[in-house]
Design a protein around this motif. Structure first.
Motif, PDB file in Angstrom:
ATOM      1  N   TYR A 174      -8.243   2.222   0.183  1.00  0.00           N
ATOM      2  CA  TYR A 174      -7.901   1.905   1.385  1.00  0.00           C
ATOM      3  C   TYR A 174      -7.962   3.034   2.492  1.00  0.00           C
ATOM      4  O   TYR A 174      -8.290   2.517   3.626  1.00  0.00           O
ATOM      5  N   ILE A 214      -9.157  -4.369  -0.636  1.00  0.00           N
ATOM      6  CA  ILE A 214      -8.433  -3.296  -1.155  1.00  0.00           C
ATOM      7  C   ILE A 214      -6.867  -3.577  -1.071  1.00  0.00           C
ATOM      8  O   ILE A 214      -6.045  -3.285  -1.826  1.00  0.00           O
ATOM      9  N   LEU A 215      -6.459  -3.822   0.364  1.00  0.00           N
ATOM     10  CA  LEU A 215      -5.118  -4.161   0.436  1.00  0.00           C
ATOM     11  C   LEU A 215      -4.559  -5.065  -0.275  1.00  0.00           C
ATOM     12  O   LEU A 215      -3.442  -5.369  -0.856  1.00  0.00           O
ATOM     13  N   PRO A 241     -11.522  -3.172   4.007  1.00  0.00           N
ATOM     14  CA  PRO A 241     -10.187  -2.996   3.863  1.00  0.00           C
ATOM     15  C   PRO A 241      -9.107  -4.053   3.357  1.00  0.00           C
ATOM     16  O   PRO A 241      -8.141  -3.422   2.368  1.00  0.00           O
ATOM     17  N   SER A 242      -9.423  -5.231   3.883  1.00  0.00           N
ATOM     18  CA  SER A 242      -8.466  -6.332   3.375  1.00  0.00           C
ATOM     19  C   SER A 242      -8.249  -6.362   1.949  1.00  0.00           C
ATOM     20  O   SER A 242      -7.553  -7.011   1.301  1.00  0.00           O
ATOM     21  N   TRP A 244       0.764  -1.358   0.009  1.00  0.00           N
ATOM     22  CA  TRP A 244       0.049  -0.137  -0.236  1.00  0.00           C
ATOM     23  C   TRP A 244       0.781   1.277   0.033  1.00  0.00           C
ATOM     24  O   TRP A 244       0.620   2.332  -0.700  1.00  0.00           O
ATOM     25  N   TYR A 251     -12.615  -5.462   9.186  1.00  0.00           N
ATOM     26  CA  TYR A 251     -11.538  -5.364   8.315  1.00  0.00           C
ATOM     27  C   TYR A 251     -11.706  -6.003   7.033  1.00  0.00           C
ATOM     28  O   TYR A 251     -10.708  -5.815   5.860  1.00  0.00           O
TER      29      TYR A 251
END
Length: 423
Positions: A336, A362-363, A359-360, A315, A356
């Motif tokens: 993110y 996208i990570l 977000p994960s 990221w 999460y």
């Protein structure tokens, strides 16, 4: 969005990866045969919905519970009926996510790497095998961004893709409010990009990025008004419950009641965690650990430790590359920030690792783009070795994330506890 660097769409490989993921979701889907973790909240709500009797679990929107009820209607009030919807939603999340990255980046290796990372990342698979709301929210979010990326790549059909994106985003919000921070991103991005492309005429101009032929005002319809209408539509059954139905004209007032219900949960929980613990994969969440169906079984919600930690580095690289002009990397980096930023400032007092999930995803997209950069610049064995290692770790942890029979009795889980904080 930058010009394609790879022109060959890995469509067939995407189908193959999705089929493999679906096979994993179906393996032991009906185990445990008893409800576990938050299924104890959502299954009763779905049963009441099937009977159109009483509206329960009022702190969350309705779409996810409607889908659980649909599965129970189709396959019966049994483990298959409870969880089949989550399995299908998780598979749709997988497909839509990798297709979104393809249309956003046009990078073949990044797209395929993303599929491998999602499949071996633990979190999406675990959530696809339990009757909770999150798999449905993730599916709608993934479809929304897939359609948005298609609108940018194929502006001749941009209007229909933007409309589909807006509907999916409304459904995501109608499943869980966790989707709201990401819901504002498409419209805000359209505004910024069009302003840069069209100058002072950006409000009514049809020219320029991100979707030529669509004005900012029209985009506001598809990405602003349509999501809100779709969100409202997910509450339609609530008007017909026999006990305490939603009253005509009471929709807006009920939203404030939902917020109050969510903020009222303040009782401490042993598995409550904060955002920095999620980012570092420091503290997991036990969905199941008990002797059931003839064996000791467990499901611990953690992320693949290699991919999670490497994802933070990736990221950072995406943010740097984005500032230097790589638009797909910048888009992922900004997404993110919105996804995790909400949980940094959220007033919700009790938070869990499954928050999460979005977000994960996208990570892992950021990690896939970083691996693609290594692939293009060499040595190529390095990203391949990384993906192989991620799959190896997935194989090692698979028994403790999939409710497999564990040997050794109750202490068997210690075999996988690399960190004391996972216990």
């Amino acid at each position: 969005m930058q010009q394609p660097t790879q022109s060959r769409d890995p469509f067939v490989w995407c189908i193959a990866l999705t089929a493999v993921f679906f096979a994993f979701t179906m393996h032991r889907l009906a185990i445990p045969t008893a409800p576990y973790f938050d299924e104890i909240h959502y299954l009763p709500a779905a049963r009441e919905m099937l009977a159109m009797h009483k509206w329960v679990n009022r702190e969350h929107p309705m779409f996810g519970k409607e889908m659980i009820a649909l599965g129970m209607w189709a396959l019966g009030d049994n483990p298959w009926g409870w969880r089949i919807g989550s399995a299908l939603a998780g598979t749709l999340t997988f497909w839509a996510s990798i297709r979104a990255l393809w249309f956003a980046s046009q990078r073949r290796f990044a797209t395929l790497s993303y599929g491998i990372l999602l499949a071996s990342g633990f979190m999406l698979l675990i959530q696809s095998q339990i009757a909770m709301l999150d798999a449905y929210m993730l599916a709608a979010l993934a479809v929304s961004f897939w359609m948005l990326a298609k609108a940018v790549r194929r502006p001749e059909h941009g209007r229909r893709y933007l409309a589909a994106s807006g509907i999916a985003m409304g459904v995501a919000m109608g499943t869980k409010w966790n989707a709201v921070p990401l819901a504002i991103v498409p419209g805000l991005a359209f505004l910024i990009v069009r302003a840069r492309a069209a100058g002072w005429r950006f409000v009514w101009s049809k020219r320029g990025a991100p979707v030529p032929g669509v004005t900012l005002l029209e985009a506001a319809l598809w990405l602003g008004v349509v999501p809100l209408l779709a969100y409202w539509a997910t509450f339609f059954p609530a008007y017909f419950f026999s006990v305490n139905p939603l009253q005509l004209g009471g929709f807006l007032d009920y939203q404030s009641k939902m917020l109050a219900l969510q903020e009222s949960v303040i009782k401490p929980h042993q598995y409550s965690t904060r955002w920095w613990q999620w980012v570092l994969d420091q503290r997991g969440l036990w969905y199941l650990y008990r002797d059931i169906d003839g064996a000791q079984r467990g499901v611990v919600m953690i992320g693949n430790p290699l991919a999670m930690i490497a994802g933070i580095v990736a990221w950072t690289w995406c943010l740097w590359a984005g500032i230097r002009g790589q638009k797909d990397a910048l888009a992922v980096a900004v997404l993110y920030i919105f996804a995790i930023g909400f949980w940094i400032i959220a007033p919700k007092p009790i938070q869990f690792f499954y928050h999460y999930l979005a977000p994960s995803l996208i990570l892992f997209a950021a990690l896939a783009l970083a691996l693609d950069a290594l692939w293009r610049r060499g040595p190529r064995w390095l990203p391949l070795a990384f993906l192989a290692a991620a799959c190896g770790i997935f194989a090692w942890f698979y028994p403790i994330i999939s409710a497999a029979p564990l040997e050794g009795g109750r202490p068997a889980f210690l075999h996988w506890m690399w960190l004391d904080s996972w216990k």
